[in-house]
Design an enzyme around this catalytic site. Sequence first.
Site, PDB file in Angstrom:
ATOM      1  N   GLY A 255       4.128  -0.175   2.581  1.00  0.00           N
ATOM      2  CA  GLY A 255       4.537   1.214   2.778  1.00  0.00           C
ATOM      3  C   GLY A 255       5.967   1.570   2.411  1.00  0.00           C
ATOM      4  O   GLY A 255       6.286   2.752   2.348  1.00  0.00           O
ATOM      5  N   GLU A 298       2.343  -6.402   3.158  1.00  0.00           N
ATOM      6  CA  GLU A 298       1.508  -5.938   2.043  1.00  0.00           C
ATOM      7  C   GLU A 298       2.232  -4.885   1.199  1.00  0.00           C
ATOM      8  O   GLU A 298       1.753  -3.762   1.047  1.00  0.00           O
ATOM      9  CB  GLU A 298       0.218  -5.304   2.593  1.00  0.00           C
ATOM     10  CG  GLU A 298      -0.592  -6.179   3.503  1.00  0.00           C
ATOM     11  CD  GLU A 298      -1.694  -5.404   4.236  1.00  0.00           C
ATOM     12  OE1 GLU A 298      -1.761  -4.167   4.106  1.00  0.00           O
ATOM     13  OE2 GLU A 298      -2.480  -6.039   4.949  1.00  0.00           O
ATOM     14  N   PRO A 299       3.389  -5.204   0.660  1.00  0.00           N
ATOM     15  CA  PRO A 299       4.100  -4.185  -0.120  1.00  0.00           C
ATOM     16  C   PRO A 299       3.462  -3.989  -1.491  1.00  0.00           C
ATOM     17  O   PRO A 299       2.950  -4.938  -2.087  1.00  0.00           O
ATOM     18  CB  PRO A 299       5.495  -4.784  -0.292  1.00  0.00           C
ATOM     19  CG  PRO A 299       5.263  -6.262  -0.261  1.00  0.00           C
ATOM     20  CD  PRO A 299       4.097  -6.496   0.656  1.00  0.00           C
ATOM     21  N   ARG A 301       4.226  -0.491  -3.812  1.00  0.00           N
ATOM     22  CA  ARG A 301       5.154   0.355  -4.570  1.00  0.00           C
ATOM     23  C   ARG A 301       6.558  -0.241  -4.722  1.00  0.00           C
ATOM     24  O   ARG A 301       7.141  -0.229  -5.796  1.00  0.00           O
ATOM     25  CB  ARG A 301       5.273   1.710  -3.862  1.00  0.00           C
ATOM     26  CG  ARG A 301       6.112   2.711  -4.594  1.00  0.00           C
ATOM     27  CD  ARG A 301       6.380   3.948  -3.726  1.00  0.00           C
ATOM     28  NE  ARG A 301       5.289   4.327  -2.901  1.00  0.00           N
ATOM     29  CZ  ARG A 301       4.386   5.281  -3.201  1.00  0.00           C
ATOM     30  NH1 ARG A 301       4.492   5.946  -4.331  1.00  0.00           N
ATOM     31  NH2 ARG A 301       3.416   5.572  -2.366  1.00  0.00           N
ATOM     32  N   TYR A 341      -0.024  14.756  -5.572  1.00  0.00           N
ATOM     33  CA  TYR A 341       0.910  14.841  -4.421  1.00  0.00           C
ATOM     34  C   TYR A 341       2.120  15.733  -4.710  1.00  0.00           C
ATOM     35  O   TYR A 341       3.083  15.693  -3.957  1.00  0.00           O
ATOM     36  CB  TYR A 341       1.466  13.458  -4.069  1.00  0.00           C
ATOM     37  CG  TYR A 341       0.474  12.329  -4.077  1.00  0.00           C
ATOM     38  CD1 TYR A 341      -0.529  12.251  -3.123  1.00  0.00           C
ATOM     39  CD2 TYR A 341       0.563  11.320  -5.032  1.00  0.00           C
ATOM     40  CE1 TYR A 341      -1.426  11.199  -3.134  1.00  0.00           C
ATOM     41  CE2 TYR A 341      -0.327  10.265  -5.044  1.00  0.00           C
ATOM     42  CZ  TYR A 341      -1.325  10.212  -4.090  1.00  0.00           C
ATOM     43  OH  TYR A 341      -2.205   9.169  -4.097  1.00  0.00           O
ATOM     44  N   CYS A 368      -7.439  19.779 -19.817  1.00  0.00           N
ATOM     45  CA  CYS A 368      -7.812  21.186 -19.663  1.00  0.00           C
ATOM     46  C   CYS A 368      -7.838  21.611 -18.207  1.00  0.00           C
ATOM     47  O   CYS A 368      -8.907  21.927 -17.650  1.00  0.00           O
ATOM     48  CB  CYS A 368      -9.159  21.430 -20.337  1.00  0.00           C
ATOM     49  SG  CYS A 368      -9.025  21.039 -22.071  1.00  0.00           S
ATOM     50  N   TYR A 397       0.916   2.903  -8.899  1.00  0.00           N
ATOM     51  CA  TYR A 397      -0.060   3.981  -8.780  1.00  0.00           C
ATOM     52  C   TYR A 397      -0.049   4.889 -10.017  1.00  0.00           C
ATOM     53  O   TYR A 397      -0.191   6.101  -9.918  1.00  0.00           O
ATOM     54  CB  TYR A 397       0.176   4.782  -7.488  1.00  0.00           C
ATOM     55  CG  TYR A 397       0.189   3.893  -6.261  1.00  0.00           C
ATOM     56  CD1 TYR A 397      -0.991   3.286  -5.836  1.00  0.00           C
ATOM     57  CD2 TYR A 397       1.366   3.615  -5.568  1.00  0.00           C
ATOM     58  CE1 TYR A 397      -0.986   2.434  -4.736  1.00  0.00           C
ATOM     59  CE2 TYR A 397       1.367   2.768  -4.469  1.00  0.00           C
ATOM     60  CZ  TYR A 397       0.195   2.180  -4.057  1.00  0.00           C
ATOM     61  OH  TYR A 397       0.186   1.351  -2.980  1.00  0.00           O
TER      62      TYR A 397
HETATM   63  N1  LLP Z   1      -1.738  -2.113   2.560  1.00  0.00           N
HETATM   64  C1  LLP Z   1      -2.731  -1.217   2.671  1.00  0.00           C
HETATM   65  C2  LLP Z   1      -3.828  -1.489   3.602  1.00  0.00           C
HETATM   66  C3  LLP Z   1      -2.692  -0.039   1.898  1.00  0.00           C
HETATM   67  O1  LLP Z   1      -3.680   0.852   2.017  1.00  0.00           O
HETATM   68  C4  LLP Z   1      -1.625   0.186   1.009  1.00  0.00           C
HETATM   69  C5  LLP Z   1      -1.566   1.397   0.192  1.00  0.00           C
HETATM   70  C6  LLP Z   1      -0.621  -0.797   0.916  1.00  0.00           C
HETATM   71  C7  LLP Z   1      -0.709  -1.923   1.712  1.00  0.00           C
HETATM   72  C8  LLP Z   1       0.535  -0.679  -0.012  1.00  0.00           C
HETATM   73  O2  LLP Z   1       1.349   0.411   0.261  1.00  0.00           O
HETATM   74  P1  LLP Z   1       2.737   0.599  -0.522  1.00  0.00           P
HETATM   75  O3  LLP Z   1       3.635  -0.556  -0.154  1.00  0.00           O
HETATM   76  O4  LLP Z   1       2.443   0.588  -1.977  1.00  0.00           O
HETATM   77  O5  LLP Z   1       3.236   1.895  -0.057  1.00  0.00           O
HETATM   78  N2  LLP Z   1      -1.483   6.587  -4.526  1.00  0.00           N
HETATM   79  C9  LLP Z   1      -0.394   6.826  -3.617  1.00  0.00           C
HETATM   80  C10 LLP Z   1      -0.177   5.658  -2.681  1.00  0.00           C
HETATM   81  C11 LLP Z   1      -1.423   5.237  -1.944  1.00  0.00           C
HETATM   82  C12 LLP Z   1      -1.236   4.006  -1.090  1.00  0.00           C
HETATM   83  C13 LLP Z   1      -2.526   3.469  -0.623  1.00  0.00           C
HETATM   84  N3  LLP Z   1      -2.430   2.320   0.212  1.00  0.00           N
HETATM   85  C14 LLP Z   1       0.847   7.198  -4.396  1.00  0.00           C
HETATM   86  O6  LLP Z   1       0.795   7.245  -5.633  1.00  0.00           O
HETATM   87  O7  LLP Z   1       1.895   7.514  -3.817  1.00  0.00           O
END
Ligand code: LLP
Length: 423
Positions: A255, A298-299, A301, A341, A368, A397
């Site tokens: 996150g 679980e990083p 992004r 978003y 389109c 993403y």
């Molecule tokens: N763990 C789980 C269970 C998740 O669902 C996610 C992301 C992550 C880890 C990784 O999160 P991060 O570290 O990448 O924030 N499409 C959206 C983001 C959707 C995230 C979905 N789950 C965007 O483009 O901002």
Amino acid sequence: MNSAYSVGPHEVRLNSSSGTTYSVAELTAACPTPFWLMNLDHVRARARRLKSALKGLPVQIHYAVKANDHARVLSALKDEGIGADVVSAGEAKLALAAGMSAANIIFSGVAKTRQELSFAFASGLKQINVESLEELERIEAMALEQKSSLRAPIALGLRLNPNVCPETHPYITTGFRENKFGMDESAIREAVARLSRTPAPLQLRGLSVHIGSQLLDLEAVDEALALALRLQQELRLQSKSHSHMLWDRFDAGGGLGIRYETEDEAQEVALVDDFAACLTRHTQALLQEGSLREIMLEPGRWLVARAGLLITEVQYVKRTPLKDFIIVDAGMNLLLRPTLYEAHHRISPLLTDSQQVRQSFDVVGPICESSDFFARDRELPTPQAGHRLAVLDSGAYGRTMSSDYNRRGPAGEFFFAEGQITG
Ligand code: LLP
């Protein structure tokens, strides 16, 4: 740590780990647009920086494959000792194909099918994070059916929905009571009670919590960790007599966000240090008493977003009485984030001459739909057809959320590593 790219007034430069910088325009002149460019050296540098922030803790990082699932990205991260967090058997297969070990892959997601669970059982994935009592029921039944063919007990995590609401786009919060993810406290208690009675070859390893994505403020994270770890400790003490309830792991999710508006990465690097401090505060006592042995993260992004560019070619500069448009050959089919978003991505010409007049434009794609835009009312140097633009910070993403809507075909993919561009 260097930034992945530097955006000057007239060009974008790629910063390599050796300190050499390259003109992206020159480096990629032969690559047909539209295409993605990933600076893999930067992905590795981020992985190292994250590990160094967490070095005092028994942490295993599981990269959220959904952020960018290209084999080159997965393999670069595997070389840094990182495992995977997957949300489908398809993602798990990509992680395995990239050389990650099943023992380093966590399986999350709300809709795991029977086929996917069978695949997880057979491949011996490290942990399945259970998102509902209904899913637990399916897992129990399947584990009983497949008991004789299982090589080891199936390790489970229980995903807590802590009912916190972090500051981020509402589409990407996951830990609020209205969201479909995880179980509230009472469902978690029920799951634990159920597991304490189960004859199936299941092993409970701990709670998992992931409250959302693109988090830049740790207040809700702090709240969620406090809740989750307090609950984990309470449930551990309650279920001490059950040898299949180990409570030796805690999955703190992903996150951590990036600051899309700026080139300055310092604050988001500081964010991981603050996060590490927060995690230490909440886990210290459990680690010291030896009940907690491993923290999983679980990083997604944070590791890959900054490393990626989407390069697109200007087709037309269209003037209308109300607005002027830069129409490019990439759109929401490739990078959906601005449409979905209203996400901000910096846009920069790859090479401009200093004479180009700056003016306000909507940067739009070929699809389109009027929702097909990368930026609205953005001031940019006036380009000409054939000029190339870079859409920055699109390593996460981007390609994983792309589609073939309007049949424009996939974009090319190029990688920079150790001074070289490869396709
Ligand atoms: N763990 C789980 C269970 C998740 O669902 C996610 C992301 C992550 C880890 C990784 O999160 P991060 O570290 O990448 O924030 N499409 C959206 C983001 C959707 C995230 C979905 N789950 C965007 O483009 O901002």
